[in-house]
Design a protein around this motif. Sequence first.
Motif, PDB file in Angstrom:
ATOM      1  N   LEU A  39       0.799  -1.216   0.000  1.00  0.00           N
ATOM      2  CA  LEU A  39       0.000   0.000   0.000  1.00  0.00           C
ATOM      3  C   LEU A  39       0.837   1.273   0.000  1.00  0.00           C
ATOM      4  O   LEU A  39       0.414   2.289  -0.568  1.00  0.00           O
ATOM      5  CB  LEU A  39      -0.928   0.000   1.220  1.00  0.00           C
ATOM      6  N   LEU A  40       2.019   1.242   0.622  1.00  0.00           N
ATOM      7  CA  LEU A  40       2.831   2.452   0.715  1.00  0.00           C
ATOM      8  C   LEU A  40       3.950   2.481  -0.321  1.00  0.00           C
ATOM      9  O   LEU A  40       4.193   3.514  -0.946  1.00  0.00           O
ATOM     10  CB  LEU A  40       3.425   2.578   2.124  1.00  0.00           C
ATOM     11  N   HIS A  41       4.652   1.355  -0.486  1.00  0.00           N
ATOM     12  CA  HIS A  41       5.776   1.324  -1.420  1.00  0.00           C
ATOM     13  C   HIS A  41       5.358   0.863  -2.812  1.00  0.00           C
ATOM     14  O   HIS A  41       6.171   0.917  -3.751  1.00  0.00           O
ATOM     15  CB  HIS A  41       6.885   0.412  -0.885  1.00  0.00           C
ATOM     16  N   ARG A  42       4.123   0.371  -2.932  1.00  0.00           N
ATOM     17  CA  ARG A  42       3.554  -0.027  -4.221  1.00  0.00           C
ATOM     18  C   ARG A  42       4.391  -1.078  -4.942  1.00  0.00           C
ATOM     19  O   ARG A  42       4.651  -0.991  -6.138  1.00  0.00           O
ATOM     20  CB  ARG A  42       3.353   1.195  -5.132  1.00  0.00           C
ATOM     21  N   LYS A  43       4.828  -2.085  -4.173  1.00  0.00           N
ATOM     22  CA  LYS A  43       5.537  -3.218  -4.745  1.00  0.00           C
ATOM     23  C   LYS A  43       4.920  -4.515  -4.237  1.00  0.00           C
ATOM     24  O   LYS A  43       4.237  -4.537  -3.211  1.00  0.00           O
ATOM     25  CB  LYS A  43       7.036  -3.177  -4.390  1.00  0.00           C
ATOM     26  N   ASP A  44       5.156  -5.612  -4.977  1.00  0.00           N
ATOM     27  CA  ASP A  44       4.624  -6.909  -4.591  1.00  0.00           C
ATOM     28  C   ASP A  44       5.417  -7.481  -3.409  1.00  0.00           C
ATOM     29  O   ASP A  44       6.532  -7.046  -3.112  1.00  0.00           O
ATOM     30  CB  ASP A  44       4.697  -7.887  -5.774  1.00  0.00           C
ATOM     31  N   ALA A  45       4.832  -8.491  -2.770  1.00  0.00           N
ATOM     32  CA  ALA A  45       5.490  -9.166  -1.660  1.00  0.00           C
ATOM     33  C   ALA A  45       5.375 -10.674  -1.834  1.00  0.00           C
ATOM     34  O   ALA A  45       4.407 -11.174  -2.417  1.00  0.00           O
ATOM     35  CB  ALA A  45       4.869  -8.738  -0.322  1.00  0.00           C
ATOM     36  N   VAL A  46       6.361 -11.404  -1.328  1.00  0.00           N
ATOM     37  CA  VAL A  46       6.360 -12.870  -1.373  1.00  0.00           C
ATOM     38  C   VAL A  46       6.406 -13.376   0.070  1.00  0.00           C
ATOM     39  O   VAL A  46       7.273 -12.974   0.849  1.00  0.00           O
ATOM     40  CB  VAL A  46       7.571 -13.413  -2.159  1.00  0.00           C
ATOM     41  N   PHE A  47       5.458 -14.245   0.394  1.00  0.00           N
ATOM     42  CA  PHE A  47       5.394 -14.846   1.738  1.00  0.00           C
ATOM     43  C   PHE A  47       5.722 -16.323   1.585  1.00  0.00           C
ATOM     44  O   PHE A  47       4.961 -17.084   0.999  1.00  0.00           O
ATOM     45  CB  PHE A  47       3.994 -14.653   2.312  1.00  0.00           C
ATOM     46  N   VAL A  48       6.878 -16.756   2.109  1.00  0.00           N
ATOM     47  CA  VAL A  48       7.366 -18.124   1.937  1.00  0.00           C
ATOM     48  C   VAL A  48       7.041 -18.936   3.190  1.00  0.00           C
ATOM     49  O   VAL A  48       7.502 -18.606   4.293  1.00  0.00           O
ATOM     50  CB  VAL A  48       8.883 -18.144   1.661  1.00  0.00           C
ATOM     51  N   LEU A  49       6.269 -20.003   3.012  1.00  0.00           N
ATOM     52  CA  LEU A  49       5.843 -20.873   4.108  1.00  0.00           C
ATOM     53  C   LEU A  49       6.294 -22.297   3.831  1.00  0.00           C
ATOM     54  O   LEU A  49       6.459 -22.689   2.671  1.00  0.00           O
ATOM     55  CB  LEU A  49       4.320 -20.817   4.259  1.00  0.00           C
ATOM     56  N   PRO A  50       6.482 -23.121   4.868  1.00  0.00           N
ATOM     57  CA  PRO A  50       7.107 -24.435   4.649  1.00  0.00           C
ATOM     58  C   PRO A  50       6.209 -25.510   4.046  1.00  0.00           C
ATOM     59  O   PRO A  50       6.708 -26.423   3.410  1.00  0.00           O
ATOM     60  CB  PRO A  50       7.557 -24.844   6.059  1.00  0.00           C
ATOM     61  N   TYR A  51       4.869 -25.411   4.222  1.00  0.00           N
ATOM     62  CA  TYR A  51       4.006 -26.520   3.808  1.00  0.00           C
ATOM     63  C   TYR A  51       2.805 -26.031   3.004  1.00  0.00           C
ATOM     64  O   TYR A  51       2.320 -24.906   3.198  1.00  0.00           O
ATOM     65  CB  TYR A  51       3.518 -27.304   5.032  1.00  0.00           C
ATOM     66  N   VAL A  52       2.316 -26.900   2.137  1.00  0.00           N
ATOM     67  CA  VAL A  52       1.188 -26.572   1.263  1.00  0.00           C
ATOM     68  C   VAL A  52      -0.037 -26.191   2.088  1.00  0.00           C
ATOM     69  O   VAL A  52      -0.732 -25.203   1.786  1.00  0.00           O
ATOM     70  CB  VAL A  52       0.856 -27.762   0.335  1.00  0.00           C
ATOM     71  N   ALA A  53      -0.340 -26.966   3.128  1.00  0.00           N
ATOM     72  CA  ALA A  53      -1.533 -26.705   3.936  1.00  0.00           C
ATOM     73  C   ALA A  53      -1.492 -25.320   4.577  1.00  0.00           C
ATOM     74  O   ALA A  53      -2.515 -24.630   4.669  1.00  0.00           O
ATOM     75  CB  ALA A  53      -1.680 -27.782   5.008  1.00  0.00           C
ATOM     76  N   ILE A  54      -0.300 -24.894   5.019  1.00  0.00           N
ATOM     77  CA  ILE A  54      -0.171 -23.581   5.649  1.00  0.00           C
ATOM     78  C   ILE A  54      -0.337 -22.484   4.607  1.00  0.00           C
ATOM     79  O   ILE A  54      -0.929 -21.429   4.885  1.00  0.00           O
ATOM     80  CB  ILE A  54       1.183 -23.458   6.368  1.00  0.00           C
ATOM     81  N   VAL A  55       0.168 -22.710   3.399  1.00  0.00           N
ATOM     82  CA  VAL A  55      -0.031 -21.752   2.307  1.00  0.00           C
ATOM     83  C   VAL A  55      -1.521 -21.563   2.039  1.00  0.00           C
ATOM     84  O   VAL A  55      -2.026 -20.432   1.946  1.00  0.00           O
ATOM     85  CB  VAL A  55       0.683 -22.234   1.028  1.00  0.00           C
ATOM     86  N   GLN A  56      -2.244 -22.658   1.913  1.00  0.00           N
ATOM     87  CA  GLN A  56      -3.679 -22.584   1.641  1.00  0.00           C
ATOM     88  C   GLN A  56      -4.425 -21.880   2.768  1.00  0.00           C
ATOM     89  O   GLN A  56      -5.344 -21.092   2.527  1.00  0.00           O
ATOM     90  CB  GLN A  56      -4.223 -23.993   1.427  1.00  0.00           C
ATOM     91  N   GLU A  57      -4.029 -22.160   3.996  1.00  0.00           N
ATOM     92  CA  GLU A  57      -4.655 -21.515   5.158  1.00  0.00           C
ATOM     93  C   GLU A  57      -4.430 -20.009   5.136  1.00  0.00           C
ATOM     94  O   GLU A  57      -5.340 -19.221   5.408  1.00  0.00           O
ATOM     95  CB  GLU A  57      -4.078 -22.130   6.424  1.00  0.00           C
ATOM     96  N   LYS A  58      -3.210 -19.587   4.791  1.00  0.00           N
ATOM     97  CA  LYS A  58      -2.883 -18.166   4.790  1.00  0.00           C
ATOM     98  C   LYS A  58      -3.557 -17.439   3.618  1.00  0.00           C
ATOM     99  O   LYS A  58      -3.941 -16.264   3.758  1.00  0.00           O
ATOM    100  CB  LYS A  58      -1.361 -17.991   4.714  1.00  0.00           C
TER     101      LYS A  58
END
Length: 299
Positions: free
Chosen positions: A43-62
């Motif tokens: 919202l402020l810097h107007r750039k994308d972000a990558v959130f790296v999580l260890p497991y598929v289930a946690i990715v889907q939850e997030k």
Amino acid sequence: LYEWQEQCLSLNGLKEKENLIYSLPTSGGKTLVAEILMLRELLLHRKDAVFVLPYVAIVQEKVKALAPFSVSLGFSVEEYAGAKGSFPPRKKRKRKTIFICTIEKAASLLNSLIENGKRQNEIGLFVIDELHMLGDGTSRGALLETMLTKVLHCCEGTQIVGMSATLSNIKDLQIFLRAKVYENNFRPVELVEYIKIGLSIYEVAKESTPAVNCATTQEDKIHHSRYITFPYSEEMEKFDPDHLQGLVSEVIPEKSCMIFCASKKNCENVAVMLCSAMPDKLRRIREEERKDLYKNLLI
């Protein structure tokens, strides 16, 4: 916010987009800090972000957890796990994106951006959950290290934020990532550790507890607390030698109980054992709800 979260988010280094490693015990609220930093990036810097999580289930939850915010605040959330995710990602003119990825997918995403006209600078922030996996000696640890090395050397102005509850080599990671470090021992709920030997329960003294004598022995760190009083028969002792039923019965049904096992098969065996030994009165708790769940699972 907790006091530590305000302190962490107010660090001068974060305002200057310096890399950050922060370490706190489990359930201390680390993820909320990461989510605020990602929203700030979008919202402020107007750039994308990558959130790296260890497991598929946690990715889907997030992905599900952040979806309502994406609608309200006008950004996109894309899942990169399993078979999902496109390489390179499609460009969006107005909406910025949080890419929520497993380690493998995050590495592939970064490679595709580098190969596709040096688009890696579209990413303003990489957030790494469970940063300690970098040194676990597996292929995933090596892949995570390779990816972070590429971010350091190929992504101009991209910030790296890593978090973990267990970081024994935080100084080495600080040098590698050229990062600031924030550490805190905050826990929202006090943790008391016990050791079970036979039917005896011993409480483990806290590290901050001063010893009476200067020469502290291992025996000084534990003291007898109580005995397991569950009425075991000889037959029950045979199929529950660890007295799990007795320990569980001290907690349920008023509160929940979590048991960690060494393997999936071990989990299944323990679950079956506890169910077979469970008193009839416990089996009738929320019986109708469980029947409805069973019927839905059969559909």
